[in-house]
Design a protein around this motif. Structure first.
Motif, PDB file in Angstrom:
ATOM      1  N   PHE A 171       7.993  20.679  11.243  1.00 27.59           N
ATOM      2  CA  PHE A 171       6.837  20.176  10.505  1.00 27.59           C
ATOM      3  C   PHE A 171       7.350  19.221   9.439  1.00 27.59           C
ATOM      4  O   PHE A 171       8.372  19.487   8.798  1.00 27.59           O
ATOM      5  CB  PHE A 171       6.067  21.330   9.850  1.00 27.59           C
ATOM      6  CG  PHE A 171       5.033  20.868   8.850  1.00 27.59           C
ATOM      7  CD1 PHE A 171       3.795  20.420   9.269  1.00 27.59           C
ATOM      8  CD2 PHE A 171       5.318  20.874   7.490  1.00 27.59           C
ATOM      9  CE1 PHE A 171       2.848  19.985   8.342  1.00 27.59           C
ATOM     10  CE2 PHE A 171       4.384  20.451   6.570  1.00 27.59           C
ATOM     11  CZ  PHE A 171       3.137  20.001   6.991  1.00 27.59           C
ATOM     12  N   ALA A 172       6.666  18.094   9.241  1.00 26.81           N
ATOM     13  CA  ALA A 172       7.124  17.105   8.270  1.00 26.81           C
ATOM     14  C   ALA A 172       5.954  16.605   7.431  1.00 26.81           C
ATOM     15  O   ALA A 172       4.830  16.449   7.923  1.00 26.81           O
ATOM     16  CB  ALA A 172       7.807  15.935   8.964  1.00 26.81           C
ATOM     17  N   LEU A 173       6.254  16.352   6.159  1.00 29.50           N
ATOM     18  CA  LEU A 173       5.286  15.798   5.218  1.00 29.50           C
ATOM     19  C   LEU A 173       5.951  14.632   4.511  1.00 29.50           C
ATOM     20  O   LEU A 173       7.039  14.781   3.943  1.00 29.50           O
ATOM     21  CB  LEU A 173       4.850  16.861   4.211  1.00 29.50           C
ATOM     22  CG  LEU A 173       3.792  16.453   3.183  1.00 29.50           C
ATOM     23  CD1 LEU A 173       2.468  16.125   3.876  1.00 29.50           C
ATOM     24  CD2 LEU A 173       3.587  17.576   2.160  1.00 29.50           C
ATOM     25  N   GLY A 174       5.329  13.461   4.570  1.00 29.98           N
ATOM     26  CA  GLY A 174       5.953  12.270   4.018  1.00 29.98           C
ATOM     27  C   GLY A 174       5.059  11.521   3.048  1.00 29.98           C
ATOM     28  O   GLY A 174       3.839  11.627   3.081  1.00 29.98           O
ATOM     29  N   LEU A 175       5.689  10.752   2.187  1.00 31.34           N
ATOM     30  CA  LEU A 175       5.011   9.873   1.237  1.00 31.34           C
ATOM     31  C   LEU A 175       5.809   8.582   1.181  1.00 31.34           C
ATOM     32  O   LEU A 175       7.005   8.598   0.882  1.00 31.34           O
ATOM     33  CB  LEU A 175       4.941  10.511  -0.154  1.00 31.34           C
ATOM     34  CG  LEU A 175       4.361   9.643  -1.281  1.00 31.34           C
ATOM     35  CD1 LEU A 175       2.897   9.321  -1.005  1.00 31.34           C
ATOM     36  CD2 LEU A 175       4.522  10.340  -2.629  1.00 31.34           C
ATOM     37  N   ARG A 176       5.167   7.452   1.465  1.00 32.26           N
ATOM     38  CA  ARG A 176       5.915   6.206   1.472  1.00 32.26           C
ATOM     39  C   ARG A 176       5.060   5.031   1.026  1.00 32.26           C
ATOM     40  O   ARG A 176       3.822   5.038   1.129  1.00 32.26           O
ATOM     41  CB  ARG A 176       6.474   5.910   2.868  1.00 32.26           C
ATOM     42  CG  ARG A 176       5.433   5.598   3.916  1.00 32.26           C
ATOM     43  CD  ARG A 176       6.080   5.178   5.217  1.00 32.26           C
ATOM     44  NE  ARG A 176       5.084   4.679   6.172  1.00 32.26           N
ATOM     45  CZ  ARG A 176       5.331   3.764   7.100  1.00 32.26           C
ATOM     46  NH1 ARG A 176       6.538   3.243   7.206  1.00 32.26           N
ATOM     47  NH2 ARG A 176       4.383   3.370   7.930  1.00 32.26           N
ATOM     48  N   ALA A 177       5.750   4.013   0.496  1.00 30.86           N
ATOM     49  CA  ALA A 177       5.136   2.725   0.162  1.00 30.86           C
ATOM     50  C   ALA A 177       5.309   1.804   1.360  1.00 30.86           C
ATOM     51  O   ALA A 177       6.322   1.865   2.063  1.00 30.86           O
ATOM     52  CB  ALA A 177       5.795   2.132  -1.071  1.00 30.86           C
ATOM     53  N   VAL A 178       4.320   0.962   1.616  1.00 32.08           N
ATOM     54  CA  VAL A 178       4.364   0.055   2.756  1.00 32.08           C
ATOM     55  C   VAL A 178       4.103  -1.370   2.304  1.00 32.08           C
ATOM     56  O   VAL A 178       3.461  -1.612   1.269  1.00 32.08           O
ATOM     57  CB  VAL A 178       3.340   0.451   3.846  1.00 32.08           C
ATOM     58  CG1 VAL A 178       3.623   1.854   4.370  1.00 32.08           C
ATOM     59  CG2 VAL A 178       1.916   0.361   3.307  1.00 32.08           C
ATOM     60  N   GLU A 234       4.854  -4.591   9.728  1.00 33.54           N
ATOM     61  CA  GLU A 234       4.875  -3.708   8.559  1.00 33.54           C
ATOM     62  C   GLU A 234       6.201  -2.968   8.457  1.00 33.54           C
ATOM     63  O   GLU A 234       6.831  -2.670   9.475  1.00 33.54           O
ATOM     64  CB  GLU A 234       3.731  -2.698   8.644  1.00 33.54           C
ATOM     65  CG  GLU A 234       3.630  -1.764   7.446  1.00 33.54           C
ATOM     66  CD  GLU A 234       2.470  -0.792   7.561  1.00 33.54           C
ATOM     67  OE1 GLU A 234       1.321  -1.220   7.367  1.00 33.54           O
ATOM     68  OE2 GLU A 234       2.720   0.390   7.884  1.00 33.54           O
ATOM     69  N   PHE A 235       6.633  -2.720   7.230  1.00 32.27           N
ATOM     70  CA  PHE A 235       7.774  -1.844   6.994  1.00 32.27           C
ATOM     71  C   PHE A 235       7.469  -0.973   5.790  1.00 32.27           C
ATOM     72  O   PHE A 235       6.540  -1.247   5.010  1.00 32.27           O
ATOM     73  CB  PHE A 235       9.070  -2.646   6.787  1.00 32.27           C
ATOM     74  CG  PHE A 235       9.083  -3.475   5.527  1.00 32.27           C
ATOM     75  CD1 PHE A 235       9.610  -2.972   4.354  1.00 32.27           C
ATOM     76  CD2 PHE A 235       8.583  -4.767   5.530  1.00 32.27           C
ATOM     77  CE1 PHE A 235       9.631  -3.727   3.194  1.00 32.27           C
ATOM     78  CE2 PHE A 235       8.593  -5.536   4.376  1.00 32.27           C
ATOM     79  CZ  PHE A 235       9.121  -5.011   3.206  1.00 32.27           C
ATOM     80  N   GLY A 236       8.231   0.112   5.621  1.00 32.03           N
ATOM     81  CA  GLY A 236       7.949   1.040   4.531  1.00 32.03           C
ATOM     82  C   GLY A 236       9.218   1.648   3.970  1.00 32.03           C
ATOM     83  O   GLY A 236      10.304   1.522   4.528  1.00 32.03           O
ATOM     84  N   GLY A 245       0.815  -1.202   0.000  1.00 30.83           N
ATOM     85  CA  GLY A 245       0.000   0.000   0.000  1.00 30.83           C
ATOM     86  C   GLY A 245       0.849   1.253   0.000  1.00 30.83           C
ATOM     87  O   GLY A 245       2.053   1.213  -0.271  1.00 30.83           O
ATOM     88  N   GLY A 246       0.200   2.353   0.307  1.00 31.05           N
ATOM     89  CA  GLY A 246       0.888   3.631   0.365  1.00 31.05           C
ATOM     90  C   GLY A 246       0.174   4.553   1.329  1.00 31.05           C
ATOM     91  O   GLY A 246      -1.016   4.370   1.626  1.00 31.05           O
ATOM     92  N   GLU A 247       0.904   5.554   1.843  1.00 30.20           N
ATOM     93  CA  GLU A 247       0.302   6.499   2.760  1.00 30.20           C
ATOM     94  C   GLU A 247       1.008   7.845   2.688  1.00 30.20           C
ATOM     95  O   GLU A 247       2.169   7.937   2.269  1.00 30.20           O
ATOM     96  CB  GLU A 247       0.322   5.978   4.201  1.00 30.20           C
ATOM     97  CG  GLU A 247       1.698   5.879   4.815  1.00 30.20           C
ATOM     98  CD  GLU A 247       1.655   5.450   6.281  1.00 30.20           C
ATOM     99  OE1 GLU A 247       0.594   5.015   6.746  1.00 30.20           O
ATOM    100  OE2 GLU A 247       2.698   5.553   6.952  1.00 30.20           O
TER     101      GLU A 247
END
Length: 224
Positions: free
Chosen positions: A153-160, A176-178, A115-117
Motif C-alpha cells: 500500500f502506498a500514499l504519496g504527495l507530490r508537486a507537478v 508532465e513531471f513531478g 500543481g499538486g496531488e
C-alpha cells in the motif's frame, strides 16, 4: 526510448503548427466550467518502434476558472502470467490521485501549469503453483519462502509541473513531471502448501521515498 519520445513529441507538435496555421481562436483553451478527459500515448510495440494508445491511466479535470482546475487520475494495470501451465500468476495495480492545477497565460495554444496531488495506490498479487498457493506475492521457487512482486500500500504527495498544447480547438497534447514523497508499506504474504501448515510472512515496516517522477508518455486530451 527517450529518443523515440522526443520524435513522437516533435511529430505531434508539427501537427499543432499545421493546425495553428488554419485555426486561431480565443476560446481554444478551457474556460470556467469546462471538463477535460485524457489518456496516455505510450511508445510501445516491437522494438519500441510504434506509438500505441495507452489506456492504463485516465485523467479528468474540472476548470473552476480559466487558470484553476481540480483533477483526478485513475490508474489500473493488470498482469497475468502462465508459466508452462504450472504457475499461474496475477497482479493488479490500482491508483487514485486527486489534485489541483494552476495554469499560466502561456500563448494562444500553450498552457503551462504547476500543481499538486495526493496519490493512494495498492498492489495485489497472487500465485497458484504445483505446490500450493501464494496470497500477496509471487514465489521464486514454488515451495520456498523466497518471494517477489510483493503486495503493498502506498500514499504519496507530490508537486507537478507540465504543459498542454492545443493543436486544435479543445484538443491537446500534454507532458508532465513531478517531485515528491511516497510512503510505502508491504503487506502480509500467506503461503498455503498442498501439504503441511500454512506460513505467513509478516509485512515489513513502512518506508519513505523522495524523488522525481517523469511521465514518459504524451497525454492526449479533449475539452467538453
Amino acid at each position: 526510448m527517450l529518443k523515440k519520445f522526443f520524435i513522437a513529441g516533435a511529430f505531434f507538435l508539427t501537427l499543432g503548427v499545421a493546425a495553428s496555421a488554419q485555426e486561431v481562436s480565443s476560446d481554444i483553451k478551457p474556460a470556467a466550467g469546462d471538463l477535460t478527459a485524457e489518456v496516455q500515448l505510450s511508445l510501445t510495440g516491437t522494438n519500441n518502434s510504434t506509438i500505441n494508445l495507452g489506456l492504463n491511466q485516465l485523467r479528468g479535470r474540472y476548470f473552476l476558472s480559466p487558470t484553476t482546475a481540480v483533477r483526478a487520475s485513475f490508474t489500473l494495470q493488470t498482469e497475468n502470467e502462465d508459466l508452462n501451465d504450472d504457475f499461474n500468476r496475477t497482479s493488479t495495480f490500482i491508483s487514485l490521485a486527486p489534485g489541483i492545477e494552476k495554469h499560466f497565460a502561456g500563448t494562444d495554444r500553450l498552457s503551462p501549469y504547476v500543481g499538486g496531488e495526493i496519490s493512494i495506490s495498492k498492489l495485489f498479487a497472487n500465485e497458484e503453483n504445483p505446490y500450493g498457493e501464494v496470497e500477496g506475492a509471487w514465489s521464486s521457487g514454488g515451495n520456498s519462502n523466497s518471494i517477489s512482486n510483493r503486495n503493498y500500500f502506498a500514499l504519496g504527495l507530490r508537486a507537478v509541473a507540465g504543459a498542454d498544447f492545443y493543436f486544435a480547438k479543445h484538443v491537446y497534447l500534454g507532458v508532465e513531471f513531478g517531485l515528491g514523497f511516497q510512503y510505502e508499506k508491504e503487506g502480509d504474504v500467506k503461503i498455503k502448501p498442498n501439504s503441511g501448515p500454512n506460513t505467513t510472512i509478516d509485512g515489513e515496516r513502512g518506508t519513505f521515498r523522495f524523488g522525481p517522477n517523469v511521465n514518459s508518455g504524451l497525454r492526449l486530451g479533449f475539452v467538453f
